[in-house]
Motif scaffolding. Structure first.
Motif, PDB file in Angstrom:
ATOM      1  N   ALA A 135       0.868  -1.175   0.000  1.00 41.37           N
ATOM      2  CA  ALA A 135       0.000   0.000   0.000  1.00 41.37           C
ATOM      3  C   ALA A 135       0.907   1.228   0.000  1.00 41.37           C
ATOM      4  O   ALA A 135       1.758   1.378   0.872  1.00 41.37           O
ATOM      5  N   VAL A 136       0.756   2.065  -1.018  1.00 45.04           N
ATOM      6  CA  VAL A 136       1.622   3.240  -1.172  1.00 45.04           C
ATOM      7  C   VAL A 136       0.890   4.470  -0.631  1.00 45.04           C
ATOM      8  O   VAL A 136      -0.304   4.642  -0.888  1.00 45.04           O
ATOM      9  N   ASP A 137       1.618   5.295   0.129  1.00 46.10           N
ATOM     10  CA  ASP A 137       1.049   6.565   0.624  1.00 46.10           C
ATOM     11  C   ASP A 137       1.399   7.641  -0.401  1.00 46.10           C
ATOM     12  O   ASP A 137       2.356   8.403  -0.230  1.00 46.10           O
ATOM     13  N   LEU A 138       0.625   7.683  -1.495  1.00 39.91           N
ATOM     14  CA  LEU A 138       1.036   8.520  -2.623  1.00 39.91           C
ATOM     15  C   LEU A 138       0.844  10.006  -2.326  1.00 39.91           C
ATOM     16  O   LEU A 138      -0.182  10.416  -1.786  1.00 39.91           O
ATOM     17  N   PHE A 139       1.813  10.782  -2.729  1.00 40.00           N
ATOM     18  CA  PHE A 139       1.783  12.259  -2.628  1.00 40.00           C
ATOM     19  C   PHE A 139       1.669  12.764  -1.185  1.00 40.00           C
ATOM     20  O   PHE A 139       1.301  13.913  -0.960  1.00 40.00           O
ATOM     21  N   VAL A 274     -10.207  23.745 -11.192  1.00 34.34           N
ATOM     22  CA  VAL A 274      -9.654  22.418 -11.506  1.00 34.34           C
ATOM     23  C   VAL A 274     -10.050  21.482 -10.363  1.00 34.34           C
ATOM     24  O   VAL A 274     -10.504  21.936  -9.310  1.00 34.34           O
ATOM     25  N   GLN A 275      -9.853  20.172 -10.564  1.00 36.89           N
ATOM     26  CA  GLN A 275     -10.118  19.256  -9.462  1.00 36.89           C
ATOM     27  C   GLN A 275      -8.940  19.306  -8.487  1.00 36.89           C
ATOM     28  O   GLN A 275      -7.808  18.949  -8.831  1.00 36.89           O
ATOM     29  N   THR A 276      -9.210  19.771  -7.275  1.00 37.07           N
ATOM     30  CA  THR A 276      -8.167  19.921  -6.260  1.00 37.07           C
ATOM     31  C   THR A 276      -8.075  18.637  -5.424  1.00 37.07           C
ATOM     32  O   THR A 276      -9.016  17.847  -5.393  1.00 37.07           O
ATOM     33  N   PRO A 277      -6.929  18.424  -4.735  1.00 34.87           N
ATOM     34  CA  PRO A 277      -6.775  17.189  -3.953  1.00 34.87           C
ATOM     35  C   PRO A 277      -7.787  17.102  -2.801  1.00 34.87           C
ATOM     36  O   PRO A 277      -8.181  18.128  -2.248  1.00 34.87           O
ATOM     37  N   VAL A 278      -8.164  15.871  -2.490  1.00 36.92           N
ATOM     38  CA  VAL A 278      -9.124  15.633  -1.406  1.00 36.92           C
ATOM     39  C   VAL A 278      -8.437  14.828  -0.307  1.00 36.92           C
ATOM     40  O   VAL A 278      -7.854  13.778  -0.575  1.00 36.92           O
ATOM     41  N   TRP A 287       1.955  16.186   2.132  1.00 39.35           N
ATOM     42  CA  TRP A 287       2.031  16.928   0.866  1.00 39.35           C
ATOM     43  C   TRP A 287       3.370  16.785   0.154  1.00 39.35           C
ATOM     44  O   TRP A 287       3.999  17.790  -0.181  1.00 39.35           O
ATOM     45  N   ALA A 288       3.764  15.534  -0.079  1.00 37.09           N
ATOM     46  CA  ALA A 288       4.926  15.303  -0.939  1.00 37.09           C
ATOM     47  C   ALA A 288       4.674  15.958  -2.297  1.00 37.09           C
ATOM     48  O   ALA A 288       5.600  16.454  -2.943  1.00 37.09           O
ATOM     49  N   GLN A 289       3.408  15.947  -2.731  1.00 31.69           N
ATOM     50  CA  GLN A 289       3.006  16.629  -3.958  1.00 31.69           C
ATOM     51  C   GLN A 289       1.641  17.275  -3.751  1.00 31.69           C
ATOM     52  O   GLN A 289       0.818  16.749  -3.001  1.00 31.69           O
ATOM     53  N   TYR A 290       1.420  18.391  -4.456  1.00 31.80           N
ATOM     54  CA  TYR A 290       0.072  18.965  -4.558  1.00 31.80           C
ATOM     55  C   TYR A 290      -0.362  18.719  -5.999  1.00 31.80           C
ATOM     56  O   TYR A 290       0.152  19.336  -6.931  1.00 31.80           O
ATOM     57  N   THR A 291      -1.292  17.768  -6.177  1.00 34.74           N
ATOM     58  CA  THR A 291      -1.609  17.266  -7.514  1.00 34.74           C
ATOM     59  C   THR A 291      -3.058  17.555  -7.886  1.00 34.74           C
ATOM     60  O   THR A 291      -3.974  17.116  -7.193  1.00 34.74           O
ATOM     61  N   ILE A 292      -3.220  18.301  -8.971  1.00 31.53           N
ATOM     62  CA  ILE A 292      -4.572  18.616  -9.466  1.00 31.53           C
ATOM     63  C   ILE A 292      -4.895  17.712 -10.655  1.00 31.53           C
ATOM     64  O   ILE A 292      -4.018  17.030 -11.188  1.00 31.53           O
ATOM     65  N   GLN A 293      -6.184  17.697 -11.053  1.00 31.33           N
ATOM     66  CA  GLN A 293      -6.591  16.947 -12.243  1.00 31.33           C
ATOM     67  C   GLN A 293      -7.253  17.893 -13.234  1.00 31.33           C
ATOM     68  O   GLN A 293      -8.061  18.735 -12.853  1.00 31.33           O
TER      69      GLN A 293
END
Ligand code: PLP
Length: 373
Positions: A135-139, A274-278, A287-293
């Protein structure tokens, strides 16, 4: 503007880091010096687990866990299809088979329905023995461990938490790198807790696995380093890196607070555009990354070009799913549906994020981004 401004962090912590580096140089205990043990003790206490062992990098940390569990040919290891290559690479390197699992559209982490489907399909196919869930703790966001644990218990699988990006995350106050049967992290400079080179660590409450990983870390040592009882690695953390990490760990909670403020500012300014992180209720991200879609690949790519034009760096994590990586092409791996992963590879964009990002920088980024849309 930098994507992750490590120079600014050094300027802020310079006095302590310089002193720590000079101390190591003058003590000349460069391998397994006292700072390594001290750091391991502090990391274990920070995360809230019994054992922490540092090692050479986050990839080796995953390998140490798989070796401690004796994972090898004929074993199935379930890995998210949307992650950094190392999460799956280590499985193949041990001769086991990575079975890729789709991720959740919104959290980017392993989707438990897809996980259970992949486990059942693996059992039905009858070729491989299900053993481990990576299980990866992504971003920076922990995976949904309450749900992953229920699946692991149902099928009697081990959980390996790949917390390379997740150090500092939480679920109901419990710290990341404590959720796996074994958990790992990376101290690569751009990770939430980074050193000045490569580094990593494993975490576990289990005495037997800790002893095995300690042996595998140094050439499979037995009673001493010239008694070798198994084939292992040379995977120690340098004393210099440990000393730097001791300083950075003291600043870490403050940094996590800052990235959370930065993320809040981003989300306020970008919501509706944009779709912001949830971040789900009860969860905390480092917050290794702040990733939008974005809606599609054309919009994503033209937005990235427009940001670049304005001097704003951005990154696509990740443009390619695991199952599409060339290295896995000829492995005849079982492939189940990866609808979300396939879409995310075309739609995600990560924006500059680090603890020393100024509000004025975020305002500039968001104004350029909204104008470009
Ligand atoms: C960075 C990373 C790793 C590997 O860490 P290294 O220290 O670079 O070996 C493993 N898994 C994930 C998810 C990562 O982001």
């Amino acid at each position: 503007m930098q994507f992750r401004d490590l120079g600014k962090q050094y300027q802020t912590l310079k006095a302590d880091i310089d002193q720590a580096m000079i101390d190591v140089a003058s003590q000349s205990h460069y391998i397994m010096g006292p700072q390594v043990k001290e750091l391991e003790r502090d990391l274990a206490a920070y995360v809230g687990v019994k054992h922490c062992l540092t090692c050479a990098n986050g990839t080796d940390a995953l390998t140490l866990a798989l070796k401690a569990w004796g994972i090898g040919p004929g074993d199935a290891v379930f890995v998210p299809d949307f992650t950094f290559f190392a999460s799956a690479e280590v499985v193949a390197l041990e001769g086991a088979t990575p079975v890729f699992v789709d991720v959740d559209n919104v959290t980017y982490n392993i989707d438990v329905e897809s996980l259970e489907a992949a486990i059942q399909q693996t059992i039905a196919a009858g070729q491989l023995t299900p053993k481990v869930i990576v299980a990866v703790d992504l971003f920076g966001l922990p995976a949904n461990y309450p749900l992953v644990k229920a699946v692991a218990e149902k099928y009697q699988l081990l959980i390996l938490e790949d917390g390379a990006q997740g150090f500092g995350g939480t679920i109901n106050g419990q710290k990341a790198c404590s959720f796996g049967d074994i958990s790992t992290t990376s101290f690569f400079p751009a990770k939430p807790l980074g050193c000045y080179g490569d580094g990593g660590a494993v975490f576990t409450d289990n005495d037997e696995w800790a002893t095995l990983m300690e042996s595998y870390r140094v050439h499979g040592k037995g009673s001493d380093k010239y008694d070798n009882v198994r084939i292992g690695l040379n995977s120690r953390l340098d004393t210099m890196q440990a000393a730097i990490l001791q300083v950075k760990l003291r600043a870490f909670d403050n940094e996590v607070e800052h990235v959370n403020k930065a993320a809040e500012t981003y989300t306020q300014l970008l919501k509706g555009h944009v779709q912001t992180p949830v971040i789900p209720d009860g969860f905390g991200s480092s917050w290794a990354q702040y990733t939008i879609q974005l809606p599609d690949v054309a919009t994503r790519n033209s937005l990235q070009a427009a940001l670049k034009e304005a001097g704003i760096p951005s990154m696509v994590y990740y443009p390619k799913s695991m199952h599409e990586q060339t290295a896995f092409k000829n492995c005849q791996l079982p492939i189940y549906q990866s609808y979300s992963t396939n879409r995310l590879c075309n739609t995600v964009l990560s924006l500059p994020m680090h603890p020393y990002l100024e509000t004025s920088d975020i305002e500039y980024i968001c104004s350029k981004l909204i104008a470009a849309l």
